[in-house]
Design a protein around this motif. Structure first.
Motif, PDB file in Angstrom:
ATOM      1  N   TYR A 428      43.264 -11.822 100.911  1.00  0.00           N
ATOM      2  CA  TYR A 428      41.841 -11.705 100.587  1.00  0.00           C
ATOM      3  C   TYR A 428      41.052 -12.170 101.809  1.00  0.00           C
ATOM      4  O   TYR A 428      41.303 -13.270 102.323  1.00  0.00           O
ATOM      5  CB  TYR A 428      41.460 -12.612  99.412  1.00  0.00           C
ATOM      6  N   LEU A 429      40.112 -11.379 102.270  1.00  0.00           N
ATOM      7  CA  LEU A 429      39.257 -11.770 103.384  1.00  0.00           C
ATOM      8  C   LEU A 429      37.799 -11.715 102.927  1.00  0.00           C
ATOM      9  O   LEU A 429      37.320 -10.671 102.493  1.00  0.00           O
ATOM     10  CB  LEU A 429      39.466 -10.834 104.587  1.00  0.00           C
ATOM     11  N   PHE A 430      37.120 -12.840 103.000  1.00  0.00           N
ATOM     12  CA  PHE A 430      35.722 -12.953 102.593  1.00  0.00           C
ATOM     13  C   PHE A 430      34.847 -13.050 103.835  1.00  0.00           C
ATOM     14  O   PHE A 430      34.935 -14.027 104.592  1.00  0.00           O
ATOM     15  CB  PHE A 430      35.510 -14.197 101.712  1.00  0.00           C
ATOM     16  N   GLY A 431      34.059 -12.029 104.070  1.00  0.00           N
ATOM     17  CA  GLY A 431      33.204 -12.010 105.251  1.00  0.00           C
ATOM     18  C   GLY A 431      31.729 -11.941 104.908  1.00  0.00           C
ATOM     19  O   GLY A 431      31.327 -12.038 103.749  1.00  0.00           O
ATOM     20  N   ASN A 432      30.926 -11.746 105.939  1.00  0.00           N
ATOM     21  CA  ASN A 432      29.471 -11.666 105.767  1.00  0.00           C
ATOM     22  C   ASN A 432      28.902 -10.664 106.777  1.00  0.00           C
ATOM     23  O   ASN A 432      27.975 -10.955 107.520  1.00  0.00           O
ATOM     24  CB  ASN A 432      28.852 -13.064 105.942  1.00  0.00           C
ATOM     25  N   GLY A 433      29.546  -9.470 106.829  1.00  0.00           N
ATOM     26  CA  GLY A 433      29.051  -8.403 107.688  1.00  0.00           C
ATOM     27  C   GLY A 433      29.689  -8.330 109.058  1.00  0.00           C
ATOM     28  O   GLY A 433      29.238  -7.568 109.918  1.00  0.00           O
ATOM     29  N   GLN A 434      30.769  -9.075 109.294  1.00  0.00           N
ATOM     30  CA  GLN A 434      31.384  -9.100 110.622  1.00  0.00           C
ATOM     31  C   GLN A 434      32.188  -7.826 110.899  1.00  0.00           C
ATOM     32  O   GLN A 434      32.708  -7.186 109.984  1.00  0.00           O
ATOM     33  CB  GLN A 434      32.329 -10.316 110.756  1.00  0.00           C
ATOM     34  N   GLY A 435      32.317  -7.485 112.170  1.00  0.00           N
ATOM     35  CA  GLY A 435      33.180  -6.409 112.623  1.00  0.00           C
ATOM     36  C   GLY A 435      34.199  -6.947 113.597  1.00  0.00           C
ATOM     37  O   GLY A 435      33.943  -7.955 114.279  1.00  0.00           O
ATOM     38  N   ALA A 436      35.355  -6.295 113.691  1.00  0.00           N
ATOM     39  CA  ALA A 436      36.401  -6.774 114.596  1.00  0.00           C
ATOM     40  C   ALA A 436      35.926  -6.777 116.044  1.00  0.00           C
ATOM     41  O   ALA A 436      36.345  -7.615 116.848  1.00  0.00           O
ATOM     42  CB  ALA A 436      37.654  -5.906 114.447  1.00  0.00           C
TER      43      ALA A 436
END
Length: 465
Positions: A428-436
């Motif tokens: 599970y990965l919880f982000g906030n709009g990030q891109g690699a």
């Protein structure tokens, strides 16, 4: 659409629904299964008696092995009580689904969790051992998996009676308001070889195959499917008597390992003896084995020790002793037979096991910790024991509640596999709009933090339903 494909599709649909079933719902179903198995005990036992009567005729006609026949029984002694206790034991195990095993902060507002989840749909194919129906069904339910079961025809009546009881229990477990109803087709039974052949091609629906039975069965499954297979083809276990072996321990361990249940895959099939104890410890072990009716297939040096000790003076004992051939080593007897070889070092014993064994379970009897740890490190097996019977290689004895089988694979499960053998994980990965592309080297780029998040109870159970 074939009946086998209908079963597989229904199992996949049930598997998808099981992802949202709570621990309390699973427990309610398991308690109901135990209740129905108790209520239907007389009819299940009657079915088992009918299977055994039919199987006995097959044994007498030479069409069924005696070792397979012995695995049919679920009624004598405490076997049915043990079957029921197995349901309770599985119910009492902590539900692993949804537990966090890794938590890491990759960056601010970018958190990664490794979360335990079910494998999905398991196809379980087994010979005899009708208790497998209950063991696998309960473990599948507890771990949130759907299961398709195919038992051997020699236990058809017992398998069907047990499966009917389990399916009735699932169907009659009261639904909990506001929660997904437990899918009734989460446990299904198929009965023909044609259905199995079809299911082995359905890697679209089936995630794991678990064969439990003969070498021929397991190898046939392994050679005829693209689906991952969990199991073992042979149970060639060895016990080694080291030069410091205690006589009393050696006698008790070897006799138990060979005679407690000779048809089991964890019974010792080969006895390796250090040359320094061939006329002392080994003689007493051989005496005890002969008294238990075990047939000894002895190499030249062990045969000479047996003769010198006068163990062949009794005609009954003499009839149980023969000279070993190369074929005796690496052979799974599943009966009261044992192959015996004398070695001159622990390394020679290890080499023999790694050459002739099946990577199942092997034991050393010694009073020297250094020798024991050397043996346990170098023997390539799922279980390596010091001063204990190989018969301990069992999910119930390990405290797993029950087992789906013993795996000699080097994948996600090895050795007696219980609940964990039916689980895998997802991230599970919880982000906030990030891109690699936001991370890297250069102006304006973010650097990963890669900070481990401590896994206390609140984090571990963060996603448990």
């Amino acid at each position: 659409m074939s009946s086998a494909e209908q079963v597989a599709r229904a199992a996949r649909e049930a598997s998808n629904l099981l992802q949202t079933i709570s621990s309390d719902q699973k427990s309610a179903v398991l308690r109901r299964i135990r209740q129905v198995l108790e209520e239907r005990r007389s009819e299940i036992v009657l079915a088992n008696q009918q299977d055994k009567e039919a199987a006995q005729r097959e044994v007498e006609a030479g069409r069924l092995s005696s070792s397979l026949f012995k695995r049919l029984d679920i009624e004598t002694g405490e076997k049915y009580a043990t079957l029921l206790q197995g349901v309770d034991d599985v119910d009492s195990i902590s539900d692993p689904i949804g537990q966090v095993t890794l938590a890491r902060k990759l960056d601010n507002d970018l958190d990664l969790y490794r979360v335990v989840c079910p494998v999905g749909v398991c196809l379980v194919i087994f010979e005899a051992r009708p208790e497998v129906v209950v063991n696998i069904a309960c473990l599948a339910i507890k771990s949130g998996n759907a299961a398709i079961l195919k038992g051997g025809k020699e236990a058809a009546r017992t398998n069907q009676a047990l499966a009917d009881a389990i399916q009735h229990a699932i169907a009659t477990t009261p639904a909990v308001e506001g929660q997904t109803k437990f899918p009734e087709r989460s446990i299904q039974v198929v009965s023909t070889r044609d259905e199995i052949s079809t299911l082995l091609d359905m890697d679209r629906y089936v995630d794991l195959v678990i064969p439990r039975g003969s070498n021929a069965l397991v190898r046939h499954i392994q050679n005829n499917t693209r689906i991952p297979v969990l199991g073992h083809a042979d149970g060639i276990c060895s016990t080694y008597l080291d030069e410091s072996a205690d006589t009393q321990k050696a006698v008790h361990i070897v006799v138990d390992a060979k005679t407690n249940y000779p048809a089991a895959c964890n019974a010792t099939e080969a006895l390796l003896v250090h040359s320094s104890v061939i006329n002392t410890v080994f003689v007493e072990v051989a005496r005890a084995l002969l008294a238990a009716g075990v047939r000894l297939h002895a190499d030249d040096r062990s045969l000479a020790a047996i003769e010198q000790a006068g163990l062949l003076a009794d005609a009954g004992a003499a009839a149980l002793v023969s000279r070993a051939t190369d074929a005796d080593f690496g052979h799974e007897y599943t009966d009261l037979d044992i192959a015996i070889r004398v070695v001159d070092s622990v390394d020679e014993a290890i080499d023999h096991i790694n050459t002739h064994g099946s990577k199942h379970t092997d034991a050393i009897v010694t009073e020297e910790r250094k020798s024991a740890e050397w043996f346990m490190r170098r023997v390539d097996a799922a279980g390596v024991y010091w001063n204990a019977s190989t018969r301990f290689a069992d999910g119930f004895r390990y405290g797993f509640g029950a087992e789906i089988g013993v795996s000699t694979n080097k994948t996600h499960a090895r050795g007696p596999a219980g609940l964990e053998g039916l689980t895998i994980y997802k991230y599970y990965l919880f982000g906030n709009g990030q891109g690699a592309g936001d991370f890297g080297v250069g102006q304006g780029k973010h650097q990963f933090l890669h900070e481990d998040i401590p896994i206390d109870n609140s984090v571990r159970d963060k996603f448990v339903l």
